[in-house]
Structure formats: structure tokens, C-alpha cells
Design an enzyme around this catalytic site. Sequence first.
Site, PDB file in Angstrom:
ATOM      1  N   CYS A   1      90.372  60.002  77.176  1.00 41.90           N
ATOM      2  CA  CYS A   1      89.153  59.580  76.471  1.00 41.90           C
ATOM      3  C   CYS A   1      89.304  58.129  76.006  1.00 41.90           C
ATOM      4  CB  CYS A   1      88.917  60.498  75.275  1.00 41.90           C
ATOM      5  SG  CYS A   1      87.611  59.927  74.180  1.00 41.90           S
TER       6      CYS A   1
ATOM      7  N   CYS B   1      89.317  57.955  71.881  1.00 40.50           N
ATOM      8  CA  CYS B   1      90.341  58.547  71.017  1.00 40.50           C
ATOM      9  C   CYS B   1      91.318  57.474  70.502  1.00 40.50           C
ATOM     10  CB  CYS B   1      91.134  59.610  71.792  1.00 40.50           C
ATOM     11  SG  CYS B   1      90.345  61.244  71.824  1.00 40.50           S
TER      12      CYS B   1
ATOM     13  N   VAL C   1      88.833  50.629  79.205  1.00 39.86           N
ATOM     14  CA  VAL C   1      88.699  50.008  80.517  1.00 39.86           C
ATOM     15  C   VAL C   1      88.933  48.496  80.444  1.00 39.86           C
ATOM     16  CG1 VAL C   1      86.188  49.791  80.284  1.00 39.86           C
ATOM     17  CG2 VAL C   1      87.207  49.867  82.552  1.00 39.86           C
TER      18      VAL C   1
ATOM     19  N   ASN D   1      81.003  46.965  72.642  1.00 40.38           N
ATOM     20  CA  ASN D   1      80.881  47.761  73.860  1.00 40.38           C
ATOM     21  C   ASN D   1      81.499  47.016  75.048  1.00 40.38           C
ATOM     22  OD1 ASN D   1      79.841  49.240  76.133  1.00 40.38           O
ATOM     23  ND2 ASN D   1      78.252  50.053  74.780  1.00 40.38           N
ATOM     24  N   ASP D   2      82.350  47.725  75.819  1.00 38.98           N
ATOM     25  CA  ASP D   2      83.007  47.096  76.959  1.00 38.98           C
ATOM     26  C   ASP D   2      82.027  46.841  78.111  1.00 38.98           C
ATOM     27  OD1 ASP D   2      85.590  47.074  75.749  1.00 38.98           O
ATOM     28  OD2 ASP D   2      85.775  49.219  76.162  1.00 38.98           O
TER      29      ASP D   2
ATOM     30  N   HIS E   1      88.580  64.258  68.730  1.00 41.24           N
ATOM     31  CA  HIS E   1      87.825  64.324  69.983  1.00 41.24           C
ATOM     32  C   HIS E   1      86.881  65.527  70.014  1.00 41.24           C
ATOM     33  CE1 HIS E   1      87.259  63.476  74.293  1.00 41.24           C
ATOM     34  NE2 HIS E   1      87.393  64.773  74.521  1.00 41.24           N
TER      35      HIS E   1
ATOM     36  N   ASN F   1      73.348  59.198  71.181  1.00 43.71           N
ATOM     37  CA  ASN F   1      72.960  60.077  72.281  1.00 43.71           C
ATOM     38  C   ASN F   1      74.006  61.173  72.335  1.00 43.71           C
ATOM     39  OD1 ASN F   1      70.937  58.212  72.925  1.00 43.71           O
ATOM     40  ND2 ASN F   1      72.226  57.156  74.410  1.00 43.71           N
TER      41      ASN F   1
ATOM     42  N   GLY G   1      72.677  62.253  78.916  1.00 44.37           N
ATOM     43  CA  GLY G   1      73.475  61.311  79.684  1.00 44.37           C
ATOM     44  C   GLY G   1      74.861  61.017  79.152  1.00 44.37           C
TER      45      GLY G   1
ATOM     46  N   SER H   1      78.578  62.419  78.765  1.00 42.94           N
ATOM     47  CA  SER H   1      79.473  63.510  79.144  1.00 42.94           C
ATOM     48  C   SER H   1      80.711  63.565  78.252  1.00 42.94           C
ATOM     49  CB  SER H   1      79.896  63.354  80.611  1.00 42.94           C
ATOM     50  OG  SER H   1      80.433  62.060  80.813  1.00 42.94           O
TER      51      SER H   1
ATOM     52  N   HIS I   1      83.463  63.170  72.668  1.00 44.63           N
ATOM     53  CA  HIS I   1      83.977  62.480  71.467  1.00 44.63           C
ATOM     54  C   HIS I   1      82.802  61.977  70.627  1.00 44.63           C
ATOM     55  CE1 HIS I   1      87.560  60.455  69.582  1.00 44.63           C
ATOM     56  NE2 HIS I   1      86.532  60.075  68.838  1.00 44.63           N
TER      57      HIS I   1
ATOM     58  N   GLN J   1      75.955  54.371  69.002  1.00 46.27           N
ATOM     59  CA  GLN J   1      75.907  52.984  69.454  1.00 46.27           C
ATOM     60  C   GLN J   1      75.015  52.163  68.539  1.00 46.27           C
ATOM     61  OE1 GLN J   1      75.708  52.319  73.800  1.00 46.27           O
ATOM     62  NE2 GLN J   1      75.274  54.501  73.923  1.00 46.27           N
TER      63      GLN J   1
ATOM     64  N   GLU K   1      55.204  51.362  64.386  1.00 42.36           N
ATOM     65  CA  GLU K   1      55.268  52.023  63.076  1.00 42.36           C
ATOM     66  C   GLU K   1      54.967  51.039  61.949  1.00 42.36           C
ATOM     67  OE1 GLU K   1      58.615  55.382  64.281  1.00 42.36           O
ATOM     68  OE2 GLU K   1      59.219  53.629  63.133  1.00 42.36           O
TER      69      GLU K   1
HETATM   70 ZN   LIG Z   1      88.190  61.250  72.388  1.00 40.95          ZN
END
Ligand SMILES: [Zn+2]
Length: 341
Positions: free
Chosen positions: A48, A51, A57, A73-74, A111, A151, A157, A159, A162, A166, A180
Site C-alpha cells: 500500500c 501505509c 511510486v 499527490n504523486d 490500513h 472517494n 473508483g 480500490s 486505506h 484528497q 450554491e
Molecule cells: Zn495502507
Amino acid sequence: MNGVWEERWHPLRQEWVIVAGHRQNRPWTTGETATPSGPTPPTHDPRCHLCPRNTRVSGAVNPDYVATFVFDNDHPCVGPNAPSALEPPPPPYRVQAATGIARVVCFSPRHDLTLAEMPTAAVAQVVEVWRQQTRDLGSRAGIRQVLCFENKGELVGVSNPHPHGQIYATGFTWRTMEVEQAAAVAHRRETGRGLFEDIIRAEQKDGRRILFEDERVIAFVPYFARYAYEVYVVPKRAVGHVHALDEAEAASLAAALKDVTVRFDNLWRMPFPYVMVHHQAPVDGGEFHYFVAFHPPLRQPRLQKYLAGPEIGGGNFLADTSPEASAAELRALSPVHYRAQ
Ligand SMILES: [Zn+2]
């Protein structure tokens, strides 16, 4: 005829919602789970990227964090390195650089947990992160709005189980909040009152759709819900941003989020998928009442609400369940998570 069959006005979006609750059939039996739950995830997954101690990445290594963890965010959709030398398109087209800041918020080092299974004190730490991030990112040059969201679940979307959300801090204002805000400004002009002041009063007067209420925060399935189990969590005092809540209000918000997410999981005894969005004012404020909205995609355990002709084509929602029936189901559930019972 059973169920509600009518059109309800959505006062925030300024549009009609068709409520066709008379069509809802209920082929499942109480307690049935939506999907055979797979094995419970491990508390730490070496594969993960969220974690503690794992390598992402980008090559960055996550710290051995013990509560929450925030990182850029990568694979950002908006970022400081977005191309800025853009070729101007012919009118009426317009283009601008996708600058901004995209971040990931890990809610817990565990996790295998979700907001629903985290202690309320840990949820409060996540609220604190949203407060700090909104304040920090909102003060940066070129940022016009901070959008915090989660999300949750493969249906929307995601999977990786963990628990994480965002944050997009952008150079434009988001369409939903623009609509609004315009609705709230018009309501103030016409009535002299806040739009949410009147929405809260209407929900309290009816009472059937309220899931949680204390002195400072109220949570309900709105009268004009577009999704079957849509829930709004609303501070009673109007503030434009989550960081403008006082400490007691922030604590109540955490308690309400915990209560609502536990009811969701208990509904079909499964981790309940949803999109959760913080509706905040643009950074320069104006008439706005901050709240959190949950939009769950499921209307039955194995039946997803698909956006189709009315929603994608026409731009208005067809709701298949009456908000009163959904609220009654959620209200009847235990406030203790099924895995802790
Ligand atoms: Zn994790």
C-alpha cells in the site's frame, strides 16, 4: 400507492428532483450483505502506498506516522509544474494553466480502518487536518477555492481500502459551490435570512429525516436528496469554512461524521461506498454556509444508481427512493459499528 411520487425543489442547486419512490422494490432481505465481504484487510499492507514506512511510486518514503499524514499527490491533476506556456485557442475557447495544489490525506496509519471504525477522537484529528489544510492552502497566491473530499469504495473508483481523502486547491471556483452561493445570495436578498437557516428549520419542523443532532451540528437526509442515502452534515452556525468552526463545533462535527458513517456501514453490514464533499466558500468568502455532503452510489445492496438520460442528458436527478424511507432505515440502525457489536 406506496411511496412518494412527486417533484421536489432543490433550493441549493436551484433545480427540480423527480422523486419516484413508488418504483422502488426491495428484493433483498434485512441483514443481507451487498457483496460477500472479502478477507478483512491487514492492519499494514507492504504494497500500500499510503501505509506508514512504505515507499511511494515517486520514491518518497512515508514517515512512521501515528495519526494523520498529508502529502502532495504523486499524480496531481493540478500542480505547480503544470505547463504555463499555452497556445491560446480561437474564441470562444479559453485556456489557463492547471496550476494549483493536489494533496492526499491519510486518515489513519491503520490500513484496515475507515472513518466509521475510527474512534471519534481520531475522526476529530482528521477534522483538524481539513481545518489546517483549508487555512494553509487557501492563503496561497492564486488559490481561489479549497475542495476537500473522500472517494470511498471501488464503486467510486477507489480500490485501496486505506482510509484517505484528497484536497484540490484550485485557481478557479467549483461549479457546485458557485451555484450554491448564488442561491444563498438570492435567498438572503429575498427573505433576509440564510438559506441553510431555513433548511435546518424545515428539517427540524418535519423531524423524520434527522439522523443526528446536538447543540451545534445537525445531520439529515435532505428533503430534496438526489441519491437514495444522501446525507448532509451541517453546523448550525453559518461559517464559510471548516477552520472557522470553534473547538466545540469541530468536536460536534467529528461526532456527527462518526455517527453517519457508522449508520452507513450498518445498513447492509458492509463498508459503505460514498463520495463525501466539504462544501466551502471560495477563499474570499461571501454568503455561504459550510457543510459536508455524503453522496452514496448504492440504492440497494447490489444496485448502483447509474447516472443516465435524466442526470447526464437533462441535468436533473431522478431519485428512486423517498428521502423519508431512506432516513427511516438509517435512523433505525445501531450507532455502534457492526464489527464492534
Ligand atoms: Zn495502507
